[in-house]
Design an enzyme around this catalytic site. Sequence first.
Site: not given
Length: 674
Positions: A309, A305, A574, A438
């Site tokens: 980010r 993360e 998404e 994913d």
Amino acid sequence: MYSAAAAAASSPPRRDFISVTLSPEEAVGVGGYNNSKAWRRRSCWRKWKQLSRLQRSVILFVFAFLAVCGVISYTSVGEPWKSLTNKPLDEQRTEPEIPGLKLANPAVLPAPQKADANLGDYPELSPQKPPKPPHVRRGPSNLQIKPPRRDVRPKTRHDTSSVGQELVQADQNEKTEKSVISWRGAVIETDQSTEPPSSKIKEPEKPSSVEAEDQKEPVPITERQLAVIEAFRHAWKGYKEFSWGHDELKPLSKSYSEWFGLGLTLIDALDTMWILGLKEEFEEARKWVANDLVFDKNVDVNLFESTIRILGGLLSTYHLSGDSLFLEKAKDIGNRLMPAFKTPSKIPYSDVNIGRGTAHPPRWTSDSTVAEVTSIQLEFRELSRLTGDEKFQKAVDEVMKHVHTLSGKNDGLVPMFINTNSGQFTHLGVYTLGARADSYYEYLLKQWIQGGKKENELLEDYMRAIEGVKKHLLQRSQPKKLTFVGELAHGHFSAKMDHLVCFLPGTLALGAHNGLTADHMQLAEALIETCYQMYAQVETGLSPEIVHFNLHAEKGHKDVEIKPADRHNLLRPETVESLFYMYRFTGDKKYQDWGWEILQNFNKYTRVPTGGYTSINNVQNPSNPEPRDKMESFFLGETLKYMFLLFSDDIDLINLDKYVFNTEAHPLPIWVPA
């Protein structure tokens, strides 16, 4: 009688004289050499006439050759010089290029402009280029770039394969001169203008600007884009007033929540503000980064993360703005994340203490998720290229090479977990394109694109995985026969699809745009329809986090079924992300219309009057969607950014032949040779 010698000795010495006779004219200086022009001309002509015919021909040929060379030199040198001198002074100043590598795109977008009077409170956005005809695959084009106007600082299995076969009708006979790779019958076009990343990474210079002739007339901002700007400003108002410098806004309680204590929302939104042209907001955020963003904290952060980010956001903002402040901050956090790779297997730990320089797995397991360890590569590779320090790229490349060789895959599909000690997959037999797996598939393709389409192991793994998806995970729902991607657990197919999986249509379209087999675009078109229906078939027009599809037609039942535990909406990006890719590559306006519906429903059900937007617990209850009092940082960093790009009539705004987005929607440059 005297001898001859005596006579010679006794006689006086002889003197020799030379007699010179001058004509009367020469004596008085008439008609002789007097250095006059007339005399020199007659002299040269006499010498020329004395030369043989061959000698005269050679001399004439030499003079003619020199004259021709002079004309050619003038035309080749004079015109560029003329065009250069005709440019404005500020466009003649060019920055040095990065040694060894040059960005496929210039480094920054146009500086944000002030608002026009006819736009009211909305700022004028970055200049946009006129729209180009849709359905035409274009080569890379230049993007206008200027630095900010300020001083910058240095069944058991279902037969899913039949679904894929029905969708796939690619033309196997089409061949081009550029096609150099064939994978299971799919002809892949490689870009001959690109090269793999250099093994020797050099210190870069500041990004360079484009030539003036590449800049086009600006395109007017659309009303839908203005609506996105208004939504961003409303969200930013709440963040600035109630949670400035903190990770996430709690808009209902007018407070904030902390995850890492590093201003996640602010950093995630930096490049969004730049792209939207919000100059004042950007400058305020920059000051906070310069004065208050400190990474020397005794705090545990999640490697994945914080990479996508924070590191991704800083690198992207550096490229867009040209401000070295953001690169310096990126170097700092990058170095502090490196202890995560100090494991027996080189598979990184999930958590890092950025103040102490230590790393560890979660308390409950020694596993990391596959998506997390394989979705940090774009950022660390780019950091190596910019800093000249190979350690960042080396660490993440080792992870990909290791995963490439692992057993436990199912036709390219990977399990969700990997052990940091053994380096082996764990929890085998479960395959999904949702949470925990994913972005592994997304980054296979995007690393290949970032590195110049030369790292064929990445491409092979991606192509094999998509074939695995078509073989094992694709099914059609009832009654509308929507194509969806389910999950496979120990041979049992589940008709469950996370909203996270809606990244896949955009990724497939991106691959098709970059020369992969055309059936990927056909599958993308089918899947984006499904993702839209995950919104359209719900009472609020907003998708839940997870849906289950009906495989058997039943009267009164829709394709989509929602379980109580899955009906929340987190303002995820998404579907909007994939809509952006689909519109960019096809020009079909329906994708813009679908995105507009989603934005209106966000405004209707998640907007908080005092500022900000909130995730909701119940997308099936329009009268009371049960707000959760949290605005995720990715709503500003991803969702609204993709919305703005989707509604843009400038098809080259963040040119997808020059940038590749990380999984947090931060654009990073595609590498090309100098």
